[in-house]
Design a protein around this motif. Sequence first.
Motif, mmCIF file in Angstrom:
data_model
loop_
_atom_site.group_PDB
_atom_site.id
_atom_site.type_symbol
_atom_site.label_atom_id
_atom_site.label_comp_id
_atom_site.label_asym_id
_atom_site.label_seq_id
_atom_site.Cartn_x
_atom_site.Cartn_y
_atom_site.Cartn_z
ATOM 1 N N ARG A 34 -17.327 -4.155 -9.536
ATOM 2 C CA ARG A 34 -18.270 -3.058 -9.300
ATOM 3 C C ARG A 34 -19.284 -2.962 -10.443
ATOM 4 N N TYR A 35 -18.799 -3.186 -11.662
ATOM 5 C CA TYR A 35 -19.717 -3.167 -12.802
ATOM 6 C C TYR A 35 -20.701 -4.331 -12.718
ATOM 7 N N THR A 81 -20.490 -4.164 -18.634
ATOM 8 C CA THR A 81 -20.634 -2.797 -19.126
ATOM 9 C C THR A 81 -20.144 -1.824 -18.070
ATOM 10 N N ASP A 82 -19.245 -0.909 -18.470
ATOM 11 C CA ASP A 82 -18.724 0.054 -17.499
ATOM 12 C C ASP A 82 -19.712 1.201 -17.296
ATOM 13 N N ASP A 83 -19.311 2.182 -16.497
ATOM 14 C CA ASP A 83 -20.230 3.264 -16.142
ATOM 15 C C ASP A 83 -20.521 4.206 -17.305
ATOM 16 N N GLU A 84 -19.741 4.091 -18.382
ATOM 17 C CA GLU A 84 -19.984 4.911 -19.567
ATOM 18 C C GLU A 84 -20.743 4.137 -20.656
ATOM 19 N N ALA A 96 -23.337 -3.423 -10.160
ATOM 20 C CA ALA A 96 -24.301 -2.429 -10.648
ATOM 21 C C ALA A 96 -25.175 -2.984 -11.771
ATOM 22 N N ARG A 97 -24.574 -3.806 -12.612
ATOM 23 C CA ARG A 97 -25.287 -4.360 -13.779
ATOM 24 C C ARG A 97 -24.918 -5.841 -13.883
#
Length: 215
Positions: free
Chosen positions: A68-69, A30-33, A72-73
């Motif tokens: 990076r995604y 899942t991306d930052d959006e 973060a997740r």
Amino acid sequence: MYMPPQFNSRDRATAAELMRQHPFASLISTDDEGLPFVTHLPLVLDDRGEEGGFALLGHCAKPNPQWRYLQARPRAVATFLGPHAYLSPSVYPDLARVPTWNYLAVHCTVEARLIETPSDKDALLKRLIGEHEPAYAQQWRELGEDFQLKMLNGIVGFELKVTALQCKLKLNQHRRESHGAMYARYSAGTPDEQALAAWMQRLGMQTDAAEVQEN
């Protein structure tokens, strides 16, 4: 994924075989959006037995935001697609039928752990080289430490621990009246169709087809 019971395989050996035979996967995080972000990449299966479960090993380019995604997740999905092919309604003995598409697939829910230090990434690459092209190991060693570090700095590795798994074998199992013509057509078809015919044979569907023809 949608999983009708007749297509649901719970055999971990079958899932492992499909992942090894078709290692080019789709890694979905899942991306930052909050939208799905997909990277198509090879993943190597690490089977740690019934107790240890499955893990998937791979890497991506450092400019690819996928890592990076994952950082973060960490929860993500990896999918593997095996052989697949169209199935004509002409395989049925009557006309009130519709076409479909047969396929084999494995979906893994995973928990990601990044592999970032040069020594750990070097160990990962050596594992992947051993899986895909062992003879390249000597060439990699001879490229020199400076070149190796440059290449290692350009990637981020990851271990994806499989926390849930689905294995779908969609081969028209519930339509025995189609199996005879279906097996004959797939056996003489494209490489994917021939691979599906081999899976039909493995699942005993060829025997079903012979029984239907005899009756």
